[in-house]
Design an enzyme around this catalytic site. Structure first.
Site, mmCIF file in Angstrom:
data_model
loop_
_atom_site.group_PDB
_atom_site.id
_atom_site.type_symbol
_atom_site.label_atom_id
_atom_site.label_comp_id
_atom_site.label_asym_id
_atom_site.label_seq_id
_atom_site.Cartn_x
_atom_site.Cartn_y
_atom_site.Cartn_z
ATOM 1 N N ARG A 103 0.884 -1.168 0.000
ATOM 2 C CA ARG A 103 0.000 0.000 0.000
ATOM 3 C C ARG A 103 0.918 1.212 0.000
ATOM 4 N NH1 ARG A 103 -2.554 4.060 -0.014
ATOM 5 N NH2 ARG A 103 -4.657 4.413 0.758
ATOM 6 N N GLU A 159 -10.597 5.647 -6.208
ATOM 7 C CA GLU A 159 -10.995 4.243 -6.343
ATOM 8 C C GLU A 159 -11.187 3.915 -7.823
ATOM 9 O OE1 GLU A 159 -11.246 1.986 -3.833
ATOM 10 O OE2 GLU A 159 -10.461 3.552 -2.538
ATOM 11 N N ARG A 205 -1.379 -5.316 4.056
ATOM 12 C CA ARG A 205 -0.523 -4.748 3.014
ATOM 13 C C ARG A 205 0.613 -3.985 3.701
ATOM 14 N NH1 ARG A 205 -5.164 -1.677 -0.390
ATOM 15 N NH2 ARG A 205 -5.359 -0.778 1.689
#
Length: 138
Positions: free
Chosen positions: A31, A39, A74
């Site tokens: 991440r 998004e 992540r």
């Protein structure tokens, strides 16, 4: 905390701010630290993903991190590209990510976001651009 640097090969692009790398022989999701990209179903989401892909897919990159993981396991890291650019900053510079102030106090990102906004780069062409953390609440 002194960041750790490790090299890894980018094997997949999930979206603008999430990639998958081969790290020590294992697939690891990353991440991108300090930023939040639109998004996939949001305006500029696809552009952010394509930008990230063009910059690092298939490349060997350097991860700079402090062994912090998000709730989705992540690894949170800055991605240093072969040309020494930091992918996280490049996304903000291009107007394809917000500085994620909730999780980052790095003023360099705030400055890059301000500059992108002023020059109406990327998502900043849209006066009503919705931050991804608000979009996800919809």
């Amino acid at each position: 905390i002194q960041p750790i640097t490790e090299t890894a090969k980018v094997i997949s692009i999930k979206d603008g701010d999430t990639i998958e790398v081969l790290l020590n022989g294992k697939a690891q999701r990353i991440r991108l630290a300090h930023i939040d990209c639109p998004e996939k179903n949001q305006p500029f989401g696809t552009k952010a993903k394509l930008f990230t892909s063009a910059k690092c897919y298939g490349q060997t990159i350097t991860l700079s991190h402090t062994r912090q993981y998000d709730r989705n396991k992540r690894l949170i890291a800055e991605i240093i590209l072969a040309n020494a650019d930091t992918l996280n900053r490049e996304l903000v510079k291009a107007g394809l990510a917000w500085h994620y102030k909730k999780y980052s106090t790095d003023s360099a990102y705030s400055l890059l976001e301000k500059e992108a906004k002023m020059s109406k780069k990327g998502l900043w062409v849209d006066k009503g651009a919705v931050a991804p953390w608000l979009w996800r609440k919809k």
